[in-house]
Design a protein around this motif. Sequence first.
Motif, PDB file in Angstrom:
ATOM      1  N   PRO A 181      28.411  -4.205  21.092  1.00 27.72           N
ATOM      2  CA  PRO A 181      27.419  -4.723  20.147  1.00 27.72           C
ATOM      3  C   PRO A 181      26.397  -3.627  19.845  1.00 27.72           C
ATOM      4  N   GLY A 182      25.938  -3.566  18.627  1.00 22.19           N
ATOM      5  CA  GLY A 182      25.024  -2.493  18.241  1.00 22.19           C
ATOM      6  C   GLY A 182      25.740  -1.382  17.504  1.00 22.19           C
ATOM      7  N   THR A 183      27.060  -1.302  17.693  1.00 27.17           N
ATOM      8  CA  THR A 183      27.852  -0.355  16.896  1.00 27.17           C
ATOM      9  C   THR A 183      28.323  -1.064  15.623  1.00 27.17           C
ATOM     10  N   ILE A 184      28.746  -0.282  14.639  1.00 26.74           N
ATOM     11  CA  ILE A 184      29.163  -0.877  13.361  1.00 26.74           C
ATOM     12  C   ILE A 184      30.395  -1.769  13.567  1.00 26.74           C
ATOM     13  N   ARG A 185      31.401  -1.251  14.251  1.00 29.04           N
ATOM     14  CA  ARG A 185      32.606  -2.062  14.475  1.00 29.04           C
ATOM     15  C   ARG A 185      32.314  -3.221  15.420  1.00 29.04           C
ATOM     16  N   GLY A 186      31.461  -2.996  16.417  1.00 29.50           N
ATOM     17  CA  GLY A 186      31.104  -4.057  17.365  1.00 29.50           C
ATOM     18  C   GLY A 186      30.343  -5.186  16.695  1.00 29.50           C
ATOM     19  N   ASP A 187      29.530  -4.851  15.725  1.00 31.73           N
ATOM     20  CA  ASP A 187      28.703  -5.866  15.060  1.00 31.73           C
ATOM     21  C   ASP A 187      29.442  -6.585  13.933  1.00 31.73           C
ATOM     22  N   TYR A 188      30.385  -5.905  13.270  1.00 24.74           N
ATOM     23  CA  TYR A 188      30.931  -6.473  12.036  1.00 24.74           C
ATOM     24  C   TYR A 188      32.439  -6.690  12.019  1.00 24.74           C
ATOM     25  N   GLY A 189      33.172  -6.238  13.033  1.00 23.89           N
ATOM     26  CA  GLY A 189      34.630  -6.302  12.955  1.00 23.89           C
ATOM     27  C   GLY A 189      35.261  -7.197  13.999  1.00 23.89           C
ATOM     28  N   ILE A 190      36.513  -7.558  13.760  1.00 20.57           N
ATOM     29  CA  ILE A 190      37.269  -8.369  14.716  1.00 20.57           C
ATOM     30  C   ILE A 190      38.599  -7.713  15.066  1.00 20.57           C
ATOM     31  N   THR A 191      39.349  -7.223  14.062  1.00 19.45           N
ATOM     32  CA  THR A 191      40.676  -6.685  14.362  1.00 19.45           C
ATOM     33  C   THR A 191      40.787  -5.186  14.053  1.00 19.45           C
ATOM     34  N   ILE A 192      41.672  -4.531  14.806  1.00 18.60           N
ATOM     35  CA  ILE A 192      41.822  -3.069  14.723  1.00 18.60           C
ATOM     36  C   ILE A 192      42.266  -2.630  13.326  1.00 18.60           C
ATOM     37  N   GLY A 193      43.024  -3.447  12.637  1.00 16.16           N
ATOM     38  CA  GLY A 193      43.509  -3.091  11.304  1.00 16.16           C
ATOM     39  C   GLY A 193      42.484  -3.320  10.197  1.00 16.16           C
ATOM     40  N   ARG A 194      41.324  -3.866  10.559  1.00 12.34           N
ATOM     41  CA  ARG A 194      40.222  -4.090   9.609  1.00 12.34           C
ATOM     42  C   ARG A 194      38.934  -3.679  10.325  1.00 12.34           C
ATOM     43  N   ASN A 195      38.843  -2.377  10.630  1.00 10.26           N
ATOM     44  CA  ASN A 195      37.705  -1.939  11.455  1.00 10.26           C
ATOM     45  C   ASN A 195      36.635  -1.186  10.660  1.00 10.26           C
ATOM     46  N   ILE A 196      36.607  -1.426   9.346  1.00  7.20           N
ATOM     47  CA  ILE A 196      35.436  -1.167   8.488  1.00  7.20           C
ATOM     48  C   ILE A 196      35.162   0.280   8.109  1.00  7.20           C
ATOM     49  N   ILE A 197      35.350   1.200   9.057  1.00  5.81           N
ATOM     50  CA  ILE A 197      34.820   2.546   8.822  1.00  5.81           C
ATOM     51  C   ILE A 197      35.632   3.592   9.572  1.00  5.81           C
ATOM     52  N   HIS A 198      35.706   4.780   8.981  1.00 10.05           N
ATOM     53  CA  HIS A 198      36.333   5.943   9.611  1.00 10.05           C
ATOM     54  C   HIS A 198      35.282   7.020   9.850  1.00 10.05           C
ATOM     55  N   GLY A 199      35.414   7.735  10.964  1.00 15.45           N
ATOM     56  CA  GLY A 199      34.565   8.901  11.207  1.00 15.45           C
ATOM     57  C   GLY A 199      35.375  10.000  11.864  1.00 15.45           C
ATOM     58  N   SER A 200      35.163  11.238  11.445  1.00 17.55           N
ATOM     59  CA  SER A 200      35.887  12.385  12.019  1.00 17.55           C
ATOM     60  C   SER A 200      35.688  12.431  13.538  1.00 17.55           C
ATOM     61  N   ASP A 201      36.738  12.889  14.245  1.00 16.76           N
ATOM     62  CA  ASP A 201      36.674  12.843  15.708  1.00 16.76           C
ATOM     63  C   ASP A 201      36.413  14.196  16.373  1.00 16.76           C
ATOM     64  N   ALA A 202      36.373  15.296  15.618  1.00 17.91           N
ATOM     65  CA  ALA A 202      36.163  16.631  16.210  1.00 17.91           C
ATOM     66  C   ALA A 202      35.778  17.607  15.095  1.00 17.91           C
ATOM     67  N   PRO A 203      35.219  18.767  15.453  1.00 18.71           N
ATOM     68  CA  PRO A 203      34.817  19.748  14.434  1.00 18.71           C
ATOM     69  C   PRO A 203      35.961  20.153  13.494  1.00 18.71           C
ATOM     70  N   THR A 256      29.932  15.726   9.190  1.00 23.80           N
ATOM     71  CA  THR A 256      31.059  14.862   9.525  1.00 23.80           C
ATOM     72  C   THR A 256      31.459  14.025   8.324  1.00 23.80           C
ATOM     73  N   PHE A 257      32.758  13.728   8.265  1.00 27.28           N
ATOM     74  CA  PHE A 257      33.287  12.903   7.172  1.00 27.28           C
ATOM     75  C   PHE A 257      33.308  11.437   7.610  1.00 27.28           C
ATOM     76  N   ILE A 258      32.704  10.601   6.791  1.00 23.48           N
ATOM     77  CA  ILE A 258      32.636   9.164   7.060  1.00 23.48           C
ATOM     78  C   ILE A 258      33.206   8.425   5.844  1.00 23.48           C
ATOM     79  N   MET A 259      34.073   7.453   6.092  1.00 18.96           N
ATOM     80  CA  MET A 259      34.618   6.649   4.997  1.00 18.96           C
ATOM     81  C   MET A 259      34.436   5.168   5.309  1.00 18.96           C
ATOM     82  N   ILE A 260      33.797   4.443   4.388  1.00 11.13           N
ATOM     83  CA  ILE A 260      33.748   2.989   4.501  1.00 11.13           C
ATOM     84  C   ILE A 260      35.037   2.468   3.884  1.00 11.13           C
ATOM     85  N   LYS A 261      35.835   1.811   4.698  1.00 11.97           N
ATOM     86  CA  LYS A 261      37.170   1.374   4.290  1.00 11.97           C
ATOM     87  C   LYS A 261      37.075   0.178   3.334  1.00 11.97           C
ATOM     88  N   PRO A 262      38.212  -0.196   2.713  1.00 17.75           N
ATOM     89  CA  PRO A 262      38.181  -1.292   1.734  1.00 17.75           C
ATOM     90  C   PRO A 262      37.521  -2.577   2.242  1.00 17.75           C
TER      91      PRO A 262
END
Length: 149
Positions: A98-120, A4-10
Amino acid sequence: MEKTFIMIKPDGVQRGLVGEIIGRFERKGFTLVALKQLAVSRELAEKHYDVHRDKPFFGGLVEFIISSPVVAMVWQGEGAIASARKLIGATNPLSAEPGTIRGDYGITIGRNIIHGSDAPETAQSEIALWFGEGEVSEWEPTLKEWLYE
Ligand code: DAT
Ligand code: MG
């Protein structure tokens, strides 16, 4: 094994969350097979988010992704695509558990920290978009027998 492709956003890079995020994927048991930090071109950002081209947030999203370096990765393991999405959490960090990356570290949808592929299919096309063939290394961790039955 699934990749899977994962990107840590700016925002994730700027906030010093790279090590924390990589650690979570490592501790889960997934294998890192590609990693690079890069300044994203507008062309690459627009291609990556092409499916959202007609959405009102597309322009802002592209500006955000090209605003500062990102960390692009490929992680490998059984069920890696769906499992990574679970580790990442819901798109809107305020709804992410809580316990997820966005749940633990983010507040707004436009700054949600990380991308991950959604399907094969998207995982395959995103890996090909972000990495050349020689950039993805095929290897198996020697502790594999302690991760898989
Ligand atoms: P995900 O990143 O969880 O796969 P997505 O593919 O629906 O979510 O959207 C891609 C990114 O676009 C998302 O991570 C953040 C941004 N985004 C989505 N919906 C948005 C909205 N309503 N307002 C602002 N940004 C949004
Ligand atoms: Mg998506």
